[in-house]
Design a protein around this motif. Structure first.
Motif, short mmCIF file in Angstrom:
data_model
loop_
_atom_site.label_atom_id
_atom_site.label_comp_id
_atom_site.label_asym_id
_atom_site.label_seq_id
_atom_site.Cartn_x
_atom_site.Cartn_y
_atom_site.Cartn_z
N SER A 200 47.32 -37.27 48.07
CA SER A 200 47.43 -37.81 49.43
C SER A 200 48.76 -37.42 50.06
O SER A 200 48.82 -37.04 51.24
CB SER A 200 47.29 -39.33 49.40
N PHE A 201 49.82 -37.48 49.27
CA PHE A 201 51.14 -37.12 49.78
C PHE A 201 51.19 -35.65 50.18
O PHE A 201 51.65 -35.30 51.27
CB PHE A 201 52.21 -37.42 48.72
N LEU A 202 50.69 -34.76 49.31
CA LEU A 202 50.71 -33.34 49.63
C LEU A 202 49.86 -33.02 50.85
O LEU A 202 50.24 -32.20 51.68
CB LEU A 202 50.22 -32.53 48.43
N SER A 203 48.71 -33.66 50.96
CA SER A 203 47.83 -33.38 52.10
C SER A 203 48.45 -33.83 53.41
O SER A 203 48.17 -33.26 54.46
CB SER A 203 46.47 -34.06 51.89
N SER A 204 49.27 -34.86 53.36
CA SER A 204 49.94 -35.33 54.57
C SER A 204 51.14 -34.48 54.94
O SER A 204 51.61 -34.49 56.08
CB SER A 204 50.39 -36.79 54.40
N LEU A 205 51.64 -33.72 53.97
CA LEU A 205 52.88 -32.96 54.15
C LEU A 205 52.63 -31.48 54.41
O LEU A 205 53.50 -30.79 54.93
CB LEU A 205 53.76 -33.12 52.90
N CYS A 206 51.43 -30.98 54.06
CA CYS A 206 51.15 -29.54 54.15
C CYS A 206 49.88 -29.28 54.95
O CYS A 206 48.86 -29.92 54.70
CB CYS A 206 51.00 -28.95 52.75
N LYS A 207 49.94 -28.32 55.85
CA LYS A 207 48.74 -27.97 56.60
C LYS A 207 47.72 -27.29 55.70
O LYS A 207 46.52 -27.57 55.78
CB LYS A 207 49.09 -27.04 57.77
N TYR A 208 48.18 -26.38 54.85
CA TYR A 208 47.33 -25.74 53.85
C TYR A 208 47.86 -26.09 52.47
O TYR A 208 49.07 -26.28 52.28
CB TYR A 208 47.31 -24.22 54.01
N LEU A 209 46.96 -26.14 51.50
CA LEU A 209 47.34 -26.46 50.12
C LEU A 209 46.59 -25.53 49.18
O LEU A 209 45.36 -25.53 49.13
CB LEU A 209 47.01 -27.91 49.80
N LEU A 210 47.35 -24.72 48.44
CA LEU A 210 46.78 -23.84 47.42
C LEU A 210 46.97 -24.53 46.08
O LEU A 210 48.09 -24.79 45.66
CB LEU A 210 47.48 -22.48 47.43
N ILE A 211 45.87 -24.83 45.41
CA ILE A 211 45.93 -25.67 44.23
C ILE A 211 45.15 -25.04 43.08
O ILE A 211 44.09 -24.44 43.28
CB ILE A 211 45.42 -27.09 44.54
N GLU A 212 45.70 -25.17 41.87
CA GLU A 212 45.07 -24.66 40.66
C GLU A 212 44.99 -25.81 39.66
O GLU A 212 45.92 -26.06 38.90
CB GLU A 212 45.90 -23.51 40.09
N PRO A 213 43.89 -26.54 39.64
CA PRO A 213 43.78 -27.71 38.76
C PRO A 213 43.54 -27.31 37.30
O PRO A 213 42.83 -26.34 37.03
CB PRO A 213 42.55 -28.46 39.31
N GLN A 214 44.14 -28.06 36.38
CA GLN A 214 43.80 -27.87 34.97
C GLN A 214 42.46 -28.54 34.67
O GLN A 214 42.19 -29.63 35.17
CB GLN A 214 44.87 -28.47 34.06
N PRO A 215 41.64 -27.91 33.84
CA PRO A 215 40.36 -28.51 33.46
C PRO A 215 40.55 -29.62 32.43
O PRO A 215 41.61 -29.74 31.80
CB PRO A 215 39.59 -27.33 32.88
N TRP A 216 39.51 -30.40 32.22
CA TRP A 216 39.60 -31.56 31.34
C TRP A 216 39.91 -31.17 29.90
O TRP A 216 40.56 -31.91 29.17
CB TRP A 216 38.30 -32.36 31.41
N LYS A 217 39.47 -30.01 29.46
CA LYS A 217 39.73 -29.62 28.07
C LYS A 217 41.24 -29.46 27.82
O LYS A 217 41.71 -29.63 26.70
CB LYS A 217 39.00 -28.33 27.70
N CYS A 218 42.00 -29.17 28.87
CA CYS A 218 43.45 -29.07 28.71
C CYS A 218 44.08 -30.45 28.52
O CYS A 218 45.09 -30.58 27.82
CB CYS A 218 44.06 -28.39 29.92
N TYR A 219 43.49 -31.47 29.12
CA TYR A 219 43.95 -32.84 28.91
C TYR A 219 43.82 -33.19 27.42
O TYR A 219 44.74 -33.72 26.80
CB TYR A 219 43.13 -33.83 29.72
N ARG A 220 42.63 -32.90 26.88
CA ARG A 220 42.39 -33.22 25.47
C ARG A 220 43.32 -32.44 24.56
O ARG A 220 43.83 -32.97 23.57
CB ARG A 220 40.93 -32.91 25.12
N ALA A 221 43.56 -31.17 24.89
CA ALA A 221 44.44 -30.35 24.06
C ALA A 221 45.87 -30.86 24.11
O ALA A 221 46.56 -30.90 23.08
CB ALA A 221 44.38 -28.89 24.53
#
Length: 295
Positions: A200-221
């Protein structure tokens, strides 16, 4: 609906029908303890990888971005454009993004600064002061790329730094934000509410947002490696209700709760990570753009 062809800009409301492939992982840095040996990848609570770019070179991401992207996104916007890179580590990817977005050759550095700075300025932040110091020392564009030691989740710390930087340009928001494999570390350390607050903070601060989310398997690892070293588990890992297909879950949060739309999927890295571009529909960005064009 089929997945879009990588690099295809999407029509409005298409994001709700997208399906994403799971992928691998990057970093958000954390302070390194003195005298402590380098941690096994994924073992540090904040993903403190001092040699991260050796494992996932910046070229694996920037090669997915088309040339002339800034001109396409901001054909008539006042220059310089302002960018925010959150979780920049030691700055290799920040510099690579800067070069790619401006079409600068790898061999060029200081001589390009005056012209480049007129088109794009970046503020890059990371929670690790050691990595930020390295980034500052190695940056070929010190006049155009600023590095700051900052915990982006600490509102009392981030507000004065961001306000001061934006104030130098008479601005209140950034044109584009970069969040490259940082969301997992925010999520693991701050929980579901922390992830939603961050987005929410980033969306309010940036007109465009380039994002690379980690997948769930990385959480487990990451959790598994932490336990393997005999360390305490992440406080929030076992209680996270936001889980599963993280690219889709984060897309849902940004499009349904943060007034953003998914405009392009640039495909996946060789380590199977989606690179997604969002645009804010917020009135604060529209109003700022109009006022700047009138000046």
């Amino acid at each position: 609906m089929r997945d879009p062809t990588p690099g295809t800009f999407l029509p409005r409301n298409a994001s709700a029908r997208l399906r994403f492939s799971p992928g691998a992982e990057r970093k958000m840095a954390a302070p390194m303890s003195e005298g402590c040996p380098a941690l096994e990848p994924g073992a540090a609570p904040y993903g403190n990888f001092p040699n991260y770019s050796r494992f996932h070179p910046p070229e694996g991401r920037v090669s997915l971005l088309p040339g002339g992207l800034l001109q396409r996104l901001f054909p008539a916007a006042a220059r310089p454009l302002l960018g925010l890179d959150v979780g920049c580590n030691s700055g290799e990817l920040s510099v690579a993004l800067y070069r790619h977005l401006l079409g600068l050759q790898e061999s060029k550095g200081c001589l390009d600064q005056p012209a480049a700075g007129k088109d794009l300025n970046l503020l890059c932040c990371d929670i690790d002061p050691v990595l930020i110091e390295r980034a500052q020392q190695c940056s070929p564009f010190p006049a155009s790329i600023s590095f700051a030691n900052l915990d982006i989740m600490d509102s009392s710390a981030r507000e004065p730094i961001l306000r001061s930087y934006l104030g130098r340009f008479g601005r209140s928001t950034f044109d584009i934000g970069f969040c490259m494999s940082v969301t997992m570390w925010i999520h693991l350390n701050h929980g579901d509410s922390g992830l939603m607050e961050f987005l929410s903070f980033l969306s309010s601060l940036c007109k465009y947002l380039l994002i690379e989310p980690q997948p769930w398997k990385c959480y487990r690892a990451a959790a598994r490696r932490l336990r393997k070293l005999g360390r305490n588990d992440f406080d929030h890992f076992r209680s996270l209700a936001i889980n599963g297909d993280m690219a889709e879950r984060i897309t849902h949060i940004l499009t349904k709760d943060c007034a953003m739309e998914l405009v392009c999927c640039f495909g996946s890295t060789s380590w199977d990570r989606s690179l997604l571009l969002f645009k804010s529909n917020g009135s604060n960005h529209e109003g700022r753009e109009s006022s700047e064009q009138e000046q």
